[in-house]
Scaffold this active site. Structure first.
Site, PDB file in Angstrom:
ATOM      1  N   GLU A 162       0.854  -1.195   0.000  1.00  0.00           N
ATOM      2  CA  GLU A 162       0.000   0.000   0.000  1.00  0.00           C
ATOM      3  C   GLU A 162       0.890   1.246   0.000  1.00  0.00           C
ATOM      4  O   GLU A 162       1.840   1.323   0.763  1.00  0.00           O
ATOM      5  CB  GLU A 162      -0.904  -0.021   1.237  1.00  0.00           C
ATOM      6  CG  GLU A 162      -1.874   1.127   1.295  1.00  0.00           C
ATOM      7  CD  GLU A 162      -2.631   1.284  -0.012  1.00  0.00           C
ATOM      8  OE1 GLU A 162      -3.295   0.338  -0.450  1.00  0.00           O
ATOM      9  OE2 GLU A 162      -2.535   2.360  -0.630  1.00  0.00           O
ATOM     10  N   LYS A 221       8.315  -1.720  -2.241  1.00  0.00           N
ATOM     11  CA  LYS A 221       7.661  -0.920  -1.199  1.00  0.00           C
ATOM     12  C   LYS A 221       8.703  -0.308  -0.258  1.00  0.00           C
ATOM     13  O   LYS A 221       8.670   0.885   0.044  1.00  0.00           O
ATOM     14  CB  LYS A 221       6.676  -1.808  -0.423  1.00  0.00           C
ATOM     15  CG  LYS A 221       6.080  -1.160   0.806  1.00  0.00           C
ATOM     16  CD  LYS A 221       5.245   0.077   0.489  1.00  0.00           C
ATOM     17  CE  LYS A 221       4.960   0.870   1.738  1.00  0.00           C
ATOM     18  NZ  LYS A 221       4.221   2.088   1.514  1.00  0.00           N
ATOM     19  N   CYS A 277       6.146   4.702   9.375  1.00  0.00           N
ATOM     20  CA  CYS A 277       6.786   3.815   8.395  1.00  0.00           C
ATOM     21  C   CYS A 277       8.184   4.209   7.922  1.00  0.00           C
ATOM     22  O   CYS A 277       9.011   3.327   7.713  1.00  0.00           O
ATOM     23  CB  CYS A 277       5.866   3.648   7.207  1.00  0.00           C
ATOM     24  SG  CYS A 277       4.381   2.740   7.694  1.00  0.00           S
TER      25      CYS A 277
END
Ligand code: NAD
Ligand code: UGA
Length: 465
Positions: A162, A221, A277
């Site tokens: 995502e 990612k 993150c």
């Protein structure tokens, strides 16, 4: 290759990613039933209430429209797994705090427990989708756990990272730059990829849906987040040079950003990046490089984090120095606690680190944030090592910027909430002790006006402030 029809989706993990992502799928695919499940009962209760556990512009409306029709939040993990065609795994993957790789590797305990639950309850064919951010080759570990523990399940594991950013999650989900799907390059793997593509194709152009192999998808990612974090550390390192030389960091960013090879985004100098993150994913990349015997690559990426820590420290040091080297018993107003505007998320927020340093220096810290509660701040500061005793005596949560500023020696803007751009700074100045010090950690305030009002101004990357 036979087509797989998708009627039901389950998502394990009702957090910042699981909730908004599934709400968007439910909105765009009314014929698919979407069950979002979590072991955290309080979180599920909040998803079923009018006060959602995640604050995102536009999220409330979408949840309201679809909840109870084809979007369901529950703790019924077993049933949801049993009935789903696709199972998204959207649980946390924080930095490991113990044992092997502590402080760097990703902690995959929630991924593993999800895989074990799926193995126990799944019957028949299932597509398992890694939505969480994980180290490269985790799909292999998931497949091994599933195959070793399931009696009736047949699984295809896909990677579908995502890329949404908090604060703009709903826009990002509605119009993603790209959807990335990785899977095994076998007949079964390609059929599973095609099934997931068919879900996104309800609202995303096929040309924006990239399919690839598992390992490239997983690694992309981490690399995307590392490149974004690197740009911020790069401009922040230059902000320090600007302060010494008379250059203005916003002007430098404007000039270099107009080079189409560099581009204008993610060049905003700041008190440092936060969020759940960037730090954890760069740490994870550093750990992977070390594990694969690439110490020079590991050291290169580690610098991105070192510059970020330095930037936060530089800022809190500047405040203490400007207060004649002691903040003891002085009131410092802090505007903004969330790690960026339009979110209530405090994870790794730069504001927390600055508040921690000021509290340890003995300051009375008066914080105003439109979305973060006193409880949220306290929990975060305890996580950063501040004692409950210090919090009781020195931390104050305020209902407005003006209330925070009242009687303060200094004011620091640490989150770029829009309302801070247009505050009545004359009233703020009047309510403060003099000399009134202003520290703009986001460069969002009207600097010329602030100086005219009489503030002593420090702004990131500006030498004449
Ligand atoms: P989060 O902590 O908000 O949510 C994770 C949820 O998973 C929690 O509610 C937890 O209770 C639940 N959970 C854990 N184990 C479970 C289990 N066995 N069964 C059911 N529920 C379980 O985390 P998040 O911010 O949504 O992030 C999830 C993943 O997505 C992470 O890997 C993160 O790196 C990645 N990611 C996050 C963002 C973001 O903006 N937050 C963006 C992109 C990717
Ligand atoms: C980031 C990425 O942008 C997403 O693509 C990714 O999916 C997500 O991490 C994730 O994997 O969790 P997020 O952390 O939510 O999203 O928010 P960002 O907009 O990236 O901001 C991160 C931090 O960098 C914030 O503290 C922000 O203030 C700071 N920042 C951002 C700057 O200091 N300068 C900039 O120019 C941009």
């Amino acid at each position: 290759m036979s087509k797989i029809k998708i009627n039901r989706i389950c998502c394990i993990g009702a957090g910042y990613v699981g909730g908004p992502t599934m709400a968007m799928i439910a909105e765009k695919c009314p014929h698919i039933r979407v069950d979002v499940v979590d072991i955290n009962e309080a979180r599920i209760a909040a998803w079923n209430s009018s006060t959602l556990p995640v604050y995102e512009p536009g999220l409330g409306e979408i949840v309201e429209r679809n909840r109870g029709k084809n979007l369901f939040f529950s703790t019924g993990v077993e049933d949801a797994i049993r009935d789903a065609d696709i199972i998204f795994v959207s649980v946390g993957t924080p930095t490991k705090s113990y044992g092997l790789g502590a402080g760097r590797a990703a902690d995959l305990c929630y991924i593993e427990s999800s895989a074990r639950m799926i193995a126990e309850h799944a019957k028949g064919p299932k597509i398992i989708v890694e939505k969480s951010t994980i180290p490269v080759r985790t799909a292999q570990a998931i497949a091994t756990i599933l195959d070793a523990n399931s009696i009736d399940g047949q699984f295809q594991v896909l990677s579908n990272p995502e890329f949404l950013a908090e604060g703009t999650a709903m826009e990002d989900l509605a119009k993603p730059d790209r959807i990335l799907i990785g899977g095994e390059q076998t007949e079964e793997g390609l059929a599973a990829i095609e099934a997931l593509v068919s879900v996104y194709a309800h609202w995303v152009e096929k040309t924006n849906i990239i399919t690839t192999n598992l390992w490239s998808s997983e690694l992309s990612k981490l690399v995307a987040n590392a490149f974004l974090a690197q740009r911020i550390s790069s401009i922040n390192s230059i902000s320090a040079l600007c302060e010494e030389t008379g250059a203005d960091v916003d002007e430098v960013a404007r000039a270099i950003g107009m080079d189409s090879r560099i581009g204008p985004k993610f060049l905003k100098a700041s008190v440092g990046f936060g969020g759940s993150c960037f730090q954890k994913d760069v740490l994870n990349l550093v750990y992977l490089c070390e594990q694969f015997g690439l110490p020079e690559a590991a050291e290169y990426w580690d610098q991105v984090l070192q510059v970020n820590d330095w930037q936060k420290k530089r800022f809190s040091t500047k405040i203490v120095q400007s207060l004649f080297n002691t903040a003891m018993n002085k009131r410092v107003a802090v505007l903004g606690y969330a790690f960026k505007k339009d979110t209530n998320d405090t994870r790794e927020t730069a504001s927390g680190y600055v508040c921690r340093d000021l509290l340890i220096e003995g300051a009375q810290v008066a914080v105003y944030d439109p979305q973060v509660s006193l409880q949220g701040m306290k929990e975060h500061l305890i996580y950063l090592g501040v004692s409950e005793d210090i919090l009781e005596k020195q931390l104050v949560s305020c209902d407005s910027a003006l209330e925070a500023a009242k009687g303060a020696h200094a004011i620091a803007v640490l989150t770029e909430w829009d309302e801070f751009k247009t505050l009545d700074y004359a009233a703020v100045y009047d309510s403060m002790l003099k000399p009134a010090q202003f520290f703009d950690g986001r460069n969002v305030c009207p600097h010329k006006d602030l100086k005219e009002l009489g503030f002593d101004l420090y702004a990131i990357g500006k030498s004449d402030s």
